[in-house]
Design an enzyme around this catalytic site. Structure first.
Site, mmCIF file in Angstrom:
data_model
loop_
_atom_site.group_PDB
_atom_site.id
_atom_site.type_symbol
_atom_site.label_atom_id
_atom_site.label_comp_id
_atom_site.label_asym_id
_atom_site.label_seq_id
_atom_site.Cartn_x
_atom_site.Cartn_y
_atom_site.Cartn_z
ATOM 1 N N SER A 80 2.290 -1.679 6.590
ATOM 2 C CA SER A 80 0.837 -1.720 6.618
ATOM 3 C C SER A 80 0.198 -2.318 5.371
ATOM 4 O O SER A 80 -1.003 -2.577 5.351
ATOM 5 C CB SER A 80 0.285 -0.309 6.832
ATOM 6 O OG SER A 80 0.655 0.555 5.761
ATOM 7 N N SER B 40 6.269 0.424 4.887
ATOM 8 C CA SER B 40 5.023 -0.328 4.730
ATOM 9 C C SER B 40 4.846 -1.069 3.421
ATOM 10 O O SER B 40 3.879 -1.814 3.253
ATOM 11 C CB SER B 40 3.819 0.599 4.954
ATOM 12 O OG SER B 40 3.690 0.899 6.325
ATOM 13 N N LYS C 234 -4.192 -1.388 -2.631
ATOM 14 C CA LYS C 234 -4.311 -1.210 -1.184
ATOM 15 C C LYS C 234 -5.523 -0.328 -0.882
ATOM 16 O O LYS C 234 -5.724 0.710 -1.521
ATOM 17 C CB LYS C 234 -3.033 -0.559 -0.644
ATOM 18 C CG LYS C 234 -2.991 -0.395 0.875
ATOM 19 C CD LYS C 234 -1.652 0.197 1.302
ATOM 20 C CE LYS C 234 -1.526 0.319 2.820
ATOM 21 N NZ LYS C 234 -0.195 0.823 3.231
#
Length: 462
Positions: free
Chosen positions: A157, A181, A81
């Site tokens: 996210s 997330s 990420k």
């Protein structure tokens, strides 16, 4: 072309590489080719480090040729990420607040440990800007799209990480989870997402959103893969053995609690899938009973206050220096943190202790809790609300309400695929007491041995 694919179990990839049955360089080239074909339509990656990945694969191959141990993730292609620092690419946090990104420098500890375990880092995945959102509709880099239907959100996210795993653009990925997330996009994209006990994995080298709620964790195809990733990211041989052993543990003696809170106001399609999952779990455990946790009633609001206050504490300097570097929607949400008072923050922290106490009370009687990950299916990217049985609901509120309480208490929580409706995945959530990571993974692995949902692939990956 390699005989393996990104959908092969991580342990099997590592074994094949270690025994020289397959070239890690060939596997990495195959995955890079898949990224080149499909990332333009999915937007799962913000940056791809192809040259560095091939160099890393060559090093693993050399290590094997010299009869050295390449590690438990030898040759496994992974994605990170773009909130987590890496040595071979800038870190943007999905924003322009760092210009072109925090310059490539030292790996975050979890990345360093993955490399030491033999994993190959392919690149950095898309996300909701600065991790403040649940859809990954990024205002700078464009939305991360759902491989099951590119017109729908990937969740957030950590949406790019989930999308990349689901589409076969990596074999595993790393995400972060503050109010859901990891689990939210895992449910949206039909993959396995695990948020471990708070601080089991270090947050060092991760751009913070809410430090007291932030967790790092793996996103994979299977619970077995998540366990292997966990062992590697903790970074000790004992951890690898511990988490691998957990997969073989029997669930027959477990008492499971069905959390009433985590099944409230479900869309009918989700409710049917969860009900079928509970029927599957029945024969796998000692007992299943319904439980109520009234202490959770204020959890979502408290989580929002803590996140807002801690986020503004970090982002204040960037908002004052270059407010236009934030996307308008994220900037508006971020600036709402300025309105929070110290009293509201302290009250929220008091609610947090109540939530923790509620979970402690319940886990005195049950071993694991079960519920839904999300109350409804992932919406279209152009929708700003979700629909639950025909009624509109705020997307952030709807997507965080089953997830935020576990962050408040720092509990291990797992989302596994448990169904499909209208071509979109549905997630089952399994969570346990603080430090109960192995038990959560053990039950998740038992569920996946009895089901096939984790083996289903989106059309783009078939």
């Amino acid at each position: 072309m390699s005989a393996l694919t990104p959908f092969t179990d991580l342990q099997d990839i590592a074994k094949a590489v270690t025994h020289r049955q397959v070239s890690p360089s060939e596997l990495v080239r195959d995955v890079l080719d898949a990224i080149a074909r499909h990332n333009p339509s999915l937007n799962a990656y913000i940056s791809v480090s192809a040259e560095a990945a091939l160099e890393a694969a060559a090093k693993v191959e050399k290590c094997v040729a010299q009869k050295k141990d390449p590690g438990p993730l030898a040759g496994v292609p992974v994605a990170i990420k773009d909130l987590i620092l890496t040595a071979d690419a800038p870190t943007t946090a999905g924003s322009r607040i760092f210009g072109d990104g925090i310059p490539a420098g030292e790996d975050a500890p979890v990345v360093k440990r993955l490399r030491k375990a033999g994993a190959i880092v392919l690149g950095k995945t898309n996300l909701h800007e600065v991790a403040l959102g649940v859809t990954s509709a990024n205002e700078h880099f464009g939305p991360a799209r759902n491989p099951w239907n590119a017109e729908h959100v990937a969740g957030g996210s950590s949406g790019g990480s989930a999308s990349a795993v689901a589409a076969g653009l990596c074999a595993a990925a790393v995400g972060t989870d503050t109010r859901g997330s990891i689990r939210i996009p895992a449910a949206c994209c039909g993959v396995t997402g695990f948020k471990p006990t708070y601080q089991l994995l270090p947050n060092e080298g991760v751009v913070p959103l809410s430090p007291s709620l932030d967790h790092v964790g793996p996103m994979t195809h299977t619970v077995a893969d998540a366990a292997l990733m966990m062992g590697a990211m903790i970074g000790t041989r004992q951890a690898c053995e511990r988490f691998t052993k957990a997969l073989r543990a029997s669930s027959k003696g477990m008492v499971i609690g069905i959390s009433e809170y985590h099944l409230r106001d479900l869309d009918d399609e989700v409710a049917k899938a969860i009900d079928k999952a509970l029927k599957t779990l029945g024969p796998l455990v000692k007992d299943i009973r319904e439980v109520e946790i009234p202490e959770l009633e204020g959890a979502q609001e408290a989580s929002a206050v803590i996140t807002g206050a801690e986020a503004i504490a970090y982002h204040d300097r960037y908002l004052k220096a270059s407010p236009s570097a934030y996307g308008p929607l994220v900037r508006k949400r971020m600036e709402a943190g300025y309105k929070l008072t110290a009293l509201e923050y302290l009250n929220a922290m008091a609610v947090r202790e109540t939530v923790r106490a509620g979970f402690v009370r319940v886990f005195a009687d049950v071993d694991i809790l079960i519920g839904a990950t999300l109350p409804t299916l992932p919406p279209r990217i152009d929708e700003h609300v979700v629909h639950i049985n025909g009624k509109e609901a705020n997307t952030v509120d709807a997507f965080t309400r089953f997830n935020a309480p576990q962050n408040l208490a720092g509990l291990p929580a797992l989302s596994v695929p448990c169904g499909l409706s209208r071509g979109l995945p549905i997630g089952l959530q399994i969570f346990g007491p603080e430090g109960g990571d192995e038990a959560v993974l053990a039950l998740g692995a038992a569920f996946q041995r009895e089901t096939h949902w984790h083996q289903r692939r989106p059309p783009i990956a078939r």
